[in-house]
Design a protein around this motif. Structure first.
Motif, PDB file in Angstrom:
ATOM      1  N   GLU A   1       3.843  20.362 -16.313  1.00  0.00           N
ATOM      2  CA  GLU A   1       2.991  21.535 -16.519  1.00  0.00           C
ATOM      3  C   GLU A   1       3.791  22.828 -16.377  1.00  0.00           C
ATOM      4  OE1 GLU A   1      -0.053  20.993 -13.639  1.00  0.00           O
ATOM      5  OE2 GLU A   1      -1.233  19.615 -14.898  1.00  0.00           O
ATOM      6  N   ASN A   2       4.694  22.863 -15.385  1.00  0.00           N
ATOM      7  CA  ASN A   2       5.537  24.054 -15.195  1.00  0.00           C
ATOM      8  C   ASN A   2       6.498  24.252 -16.360  1.00  0.00           C
ATOM      9  OD1 ASN A   2       4.352  24.720 -12.751  1.00  0.00           O
ATOM     10  ND2 ASN A   2       5.849  23.573 -11.541  1.00  0.00           N
ATOM     11  N   ASP A   3       7.049  23.114 -16.867  1.00  0.00           N
ATOM     12  CA  ASP A   3       7.938  23.200 -18.026  1.00  0.00           C
ATOM     13  C   ASP A   3       7.211  23.761 -19.231  1.00  0.00           C
ATOM     14  OD1 ASP A   3      10.051  22.243 -16.620  1.00  0.00           O
ATOM     15  OD2 ASP A   3       9.956  20.189 -17.416  1.00  0.00           O
ATOM     16  N   GLN A   4       5.961  23.331 -19.403  1.00  0.00           N
ATOM     17  CA  GLN A   4       5.179  23.812 -20.536  1.00  0.00           C
ATOM     18  C   GLN A   4       4.917  25.313 -20.421  1.00  0.00           C
ATOM     19  OE1 GLN A   4       4.401  21.879 -23.124  1.00  0.00           O
ATOM     20  NE2 GLN A   4       3.566  23.660 -24.183  1.00  0.00           N
ATOM     21  N   LYS A   5       4.621  25.762 -19.198  1.00  0.00           N
ATOM     22  CA  LYS A   5       4.412  27.195 -18.980  1.00  0.00           C
ATOM     23  C   LYS A   5       5.689  27.976 -19.257  1.00  0.00           C
ATOM     24  CE  LYS A   5       0.861  26.586 -15.415  1.00  0.00           C
ATOM     25  NZ  LYS A   5       0.554  26.756 -13.972  1.00  0.00           N
ATOM     26  N   GLN A   6       6.829  27.409 -18.810  1.00  0.00           N
ATOM     27  CA  GLN A   6       8.110  28.082 -19.008  1.00  0.00           C
ATOM     28  C   GLN A   6       8.454  28.201 -20.484  1.00  0.00           C
ATOM     29  OE1 GLN A   6       9.926  29.499 -16.660  1.00  0.00           O
ATOM     30  NE2 GLN A   6      11.386  30.247 -18.170  1.00  0.00           N
ATOM     31  N   GLN A   7       8.186  27.136 -21.239  1.00  0.00           N
ATOM     32  CA  GLN A   7       8.442  27.169 -22.680  1.00  0.00           C
ATOM     33  C   GLN A   7       7.588  28.225 -23.348  1.00  0.00           C
ATOM     34  OE1 GLN A   7       7.836  23.193 -24.078  1.00  0.00           O
ATOM     35  NE2 GLN A   7       9.627  22.372 -22.998  1.00  0.00           N
ATOM     36  N   GLY A   8       6.374  28.337 -22.917  1.00  0.00           N
ATOM     37  CA  GLY A   8       5.503  29.367 -23.473  1.00  0.00           C
ATOM     38  C   GLY A   8       6.003  30.753 -23.141  1.00  0.00           C
ATOM     39  N   GLY A   9       6.547  30.912 -21.906  1.00  0.00           N
ATOM     40  CA  GLY A   9       7.078  32.208 -21.512  1.00  0.00           C
ATOM     41  C   GLY A   9       8.295  32.603 -22.307  1.00  0.00           C
TER      42      GLY A   9
ATOM     43  N   SER B   1       0.832  -1.206   0.000  1.00  0.00           N
ATOM     44  CA  SER B   1       0.000   0.000   0.000  1.00  0.00           C
ATOM     45  C   SER B   1       0.862   1.249   0.000  1.00  0.00           C
ATOM     46  CB  SER B   1      -0.923  -0.025   1.228  1.00  0.00           C
ATOM     47  OG  SER B   1      -1.656   1.170   1.320  1.00  0.00           O
ATOM     48  N   ARG B   2       1.912   1.207   0.815  1.00  0.00           N
ATOM     49  CA  ARG B   2       2.809   2.372   0.889  1.00  0.00           C
ATOM     50  C   ARG B   2       3.515   2.596  -0.453  1.00  0.00           C
ATOM     51  NH1 ARG B   2       5.258   5.431   4.932  1.00  0.00           N
ATOM     52  NH2 ARG B   2       6.419   7.057   3.856  1.00  0.00           N
ATOM     53  N   ALA B   3       3.899   1.508  -1.135  1.00  0.00           N
ATOM     54  CA  ALA B   3       4.551   1.618  -2.431  1.00  0.00           C
ATOM     55  C   ALA B   3       3.622   2.250  -3.462  1.00  0.00           C
ATOM     56  CB  ALA B   3       5.016   0.245  -2.904  1.00  0.00           C
ATOM     57  N   ASP B   4       2.355   1.818  -3.477  1.00  0.00           N
ATOM     58  CA  ASP B   4       1.391   2.388  -4.416  1.00  0.00           C
ATOM     59  C   ASP B   4       1.206   3.882  -4.175  1.00  0.00           C
ATOM     60  OD1 ASP B   4       0.999  -0.059  -5.584  1.00  0.00           O
ATOM     61  OD2 ASP B   4      -0.823  -0.537  -4.451  1.00  0.00           O
ATOM     62  N   LYS B   5       1.182   4.253  -2.898  1.00  0.00           N
ATOM     63  CA  LYS B   5       1.023   5.671  -2.563  1.00  0.00           C
ATOM     64  C   LYS B   5       2.229   6.474  -3.044  1.00  0.00           C
ATOM     65  CE  LYS B   5       0.125   8.823   1.265  1.00  0.00           C
ATOM     66  NZ  LYS B   5      -0.035   8.959   2.734  1.00  0.00           N
ATOM     67  N   THR B   6       3.427   5.892  -2.891  1.00  0.00           N
ATOM     68  CA  THR B   6       4.642   6.570  -3.343  1.00  0.00           C
ATOM     69  C   THR B   6       4.629   6.769  -4.846  1.00  0.00           C
ATOM     70  OG1 THR B   6       5.929   5.682  -1.490  1.00  0.00           O
ATOM     71  CG2 THR B   6       7.169   6.426  -3.441  1.00  0.00           C
ATOM     72  N   VAL B   7       4.208   5.727  -5.582  1.00  0.00           N
ATOM     73  CA  VAL B   7       4.112   5.846  -7.037  1.00  0.00           C
ATOM     74  C   VAL B   7       3.159   6.973  -7.416  1.00  0.00           C
ATOM     75  CG1 VAL B   7       3.306   4.708  -9.125  1.00  0.00           C
ATOM     76  CG2 VAL B   7       4.732   3.454  -7.507  1.00  0.00           C
ATOM     77  N   GLU B   8       2.028   7.048  -6.726  1.00  0.00           N
ATOM     78  CA  GLU B   8       1.040   8.097  -7.010  1.00  0.00           C
ATOM     79  C   GLU B   8       1.635   9.483  -6.743  1.00  0.00           C
ATOM     80  OE1 GLU B   8      -3.419   9.501  -5.534  1.00  0.00           O
ATOM     81  OE2 GLU B   8      -2.657   7.518  -4.981  1.00  0.00           O
ATOM     82  N   GLU B   9       2.382   9.621  -5.638  1.00  0.00           N
ATOM     83  CA  GLU B   9       3.010  10.906  -5.312  1.00  0.00           C
ATOM     84  C   GLU B   9       4.049  11.297  -6.359  1.00  0.00           C
ATOM     85  OE1 GLU B   9       4.549  10.108  -1.479  1.00  0.00           O
ATOM     86  OE2 GLU B   9       2.660  10.565  -0.429  1.00  0.00           O
ATOM     87  N   GLN B  10       4.824  10.310  -6.814  1.00  0.00           N
ATOM     88  CA  GLN B  10       5.844  10.580  -7.820  1.00  0.00           C
ATOM     89  C   GLN B  10       5.216  11.026  -9.133  1.00  0.00           C
ATOM     90  OE1 GLN B  10       8.249   7.041  -8.006  1.00  0.00           O
ATOM     91  NE2 GLN B  10       9.376   7.539  -6.128  1.00  0.00           N
ATOM     92  N   ARG B  11       4.089  10.388  -9.503  1.00  0.00           N
ATOM     93  CA  ARG B  11       3.405  10.780 -10.741  1.00  0.00           C
ATOM     94  C   ARG B  11       2.820  12.186 -10.632  1.00  0.00           C
ATOM     95  NH1 ARG B  11       0.532   4.887 -11.988  1.00  0.00           N
ATOM     96  NH2 ARG B  11       2.398   3.914 -12.880  1.00  0.00           N
ATOM     97  N   ASP B  12       2.339  12.526  -9.432  1.00  0.00           N
ATOM     98  CA  ASP B  12       1.828  13.891  -9.231  1.00  0.00           C
ATOM     99  C   ASP B  12       2.948  14.919  -9.412  1.00  0.00           C
ATOM    100  OD1 ASP B  12      -0.727  13.009  -8.745  1.00  0.00           O
ATOM    101  OD2 ASP B  12      -0.538  13.054  -6.553  1.00  0.00           O
ATOM    102  N   ILE B  13       4.128  14.582  -8.854  1.00  0.00           N
ATOM    103  CA  ILE B  13       5.285  15.477  -9.008  1.00  0.00           C
ATOM    104  C   ILE B  13       5.667  15.593 -10.478  1.00  0.00           C
ATOM    105  CG2 ILE B  13       7.756  15.728  -8.527  1.00  0.00           C
ATOM    106  CD1 ILE B  13       7.171  14.408  -5.783  1.00  0.00           C
ATOM    107  N   GLN B  14       5.700  14.429 -11.160  1.00  0.00           N
ATOM    108  CA  GLN B  14       6.036  14.418 -12.588  1.00  0.00           C
ATOM    109  C   GLN B  14       5.082  15.300 -13.386  1.00  0.00           C
ATOM    110  OE1 GLN B  14       5.202  10.726 -14.608  1.00  0.00           O
ATOM    111  NE2 GLN B  14       7.018  10.938 -15.918  1.00  0.00           N
TER     112      GLN B  14
END
Length: 323
Positions: A24-32, A6-19
């Motif tokens: 999204e930030n990279d895309q904004k930066q490229q647009g800027g 369960s803890r591993a699944d939660k970690t994967v979910e957190e990592q994907r959220d960070i990714q």
């Protein structure tokens, strides 16, 4: 499901959220980044694309669109070169013109040497005299050692001494393939960019003394190379080596020798070299996404020439390359 799974699944979910957040930030930066070049100076500078243009050698500053910005209106002199005499080759336009103006603003009288750009040289003379300093203009070819000796002697006769030599005159033409680089072209580059610096340093040396300095104009391509500037890159790397070697040779005489290595700069050199399409995008490849203007390079020369600021600096190559 055990606790570890369960803890591993939660970690994967957190990592994907960070990714996802980073993407999204990279895309904004490229647009800027598409909004324009970096403007971090006292005033805004022109950005690519520029009007397509190609000018015959040696290039005339008055013909370039937009006009290079060289007068540094927000730069205030403070007597850093008070009472000194400077000689600048290629001083009629581009970096040389801006250096001449700031040297004058810091209290120096200036000789500018040029090849055949009479109109540009006259405009530079007016700018120097507007700063309240004297200016000597001399036309000639730094490939000729006799001219170099006469140029130095004319300066000493006019102003009584010589304190600063700026080797800045240069020749550059792109070639796409080594096979297209003729011996005549290669010789022209070598004799202007290397022989010219050697001739001027040798002619000036008898008049330089403790506290004097020599500043050579190198280039970013002397540090990194350029696939279409094989000969020019070779000479600029040679200038960097010459700077370091000459500094070691002259250090016991108290004569400092340094170099400035510019990145892309909006001067007559490049619009009289590159094809019109390439001129339009000139400078867009550096992190600041624009070429420097001459007035952004000139303070580096003031710094290296000034005995108040650079008395402990010799044998250095100062890059000013836009990131």
């Amino acid at each position: 499901m055990d606790h570890g799974s369960s803890r591993a699944d939660k970690t994967v979910e957190e990592q994907r959220d960070i990714q996802k957040e980073v993407a999204e930030n990279d895309q904004k930066q490229q647009g800027g980044n598409k909004k324009g070049a970096v403007q971090a100076g006292a005033r805004a500078y022109p950005e690519p694309p520029f009007p397509k243009q190609h000018h015959p050698k040696p290039g005339h500053e008055a013909d370039i669109d937009p006009a290079p910005m060289y007068d540094a209106p927000f730069y205030r002199g403070s007597g850093k070169l008070e009472g000194m005499v400077a000689l600048i080759t290629g001083g009629d336009s581009g970096i040389g013109r801006s250096v001449a103006i700031l040297f004058a603003r810091e209290g120096a009288d200036v000789t500018i040497a040029h090849l055949a750009e009479d109109e540009d040289a006259e405009e530079t003379r007016k700018c120097i005299e507007k700063e309240g300093r004297r200016c000597l203009v001399v036309r000639g070819d730094v490939r000729d050692p006799l001219f170099c000796k006469r140029l130095v002697q004319n300066t000493v006769d006019e102003f009584g001494k010589l304190d600063i030599l700026v080797n800045n005159a240069a020749f550059q033409v792109h070639t796409k393939k080594l096979e297209d680089l003729s011996e005549e072209h290669f010789d022209e580059t070598i004799k202007t960019n290397l022989y010219g610096y050697f001739n001027m340093a040798k002619a000036a040396l008898p008049h330089l003394r403790n506290g004097s300095s020599i500043i050579n104009t190198g280039s970013v391509v002397g540090l990194k190379g350029s696939p279409e500037l094989l000969d020019y890159s070779m000479t600029k790397g040679g200038i960097h080596a010459f700077t370091k070697a000459l500094a070691s040779n002259l250090i016991e005489r108290g004569i400092r020798v340094n170099a400035v290595a510019p990145g892309p700069v909006w001067t007559p050199l490049n619009p009289s070299d590159r094809e019109a399409d390439d001129v339009s995008t000139f400078g867009s490849q550096v992190p600041m996404k624009r070429p420097a203007q001459p007035e952004e390079l000139a303070p580096a020369y003031v710094f290296l020439a000034s005995p108040q600021m650079a008395s402990y600096i010799t044998g250095e190559v100062l890059p000013v390359v836009g990131g």
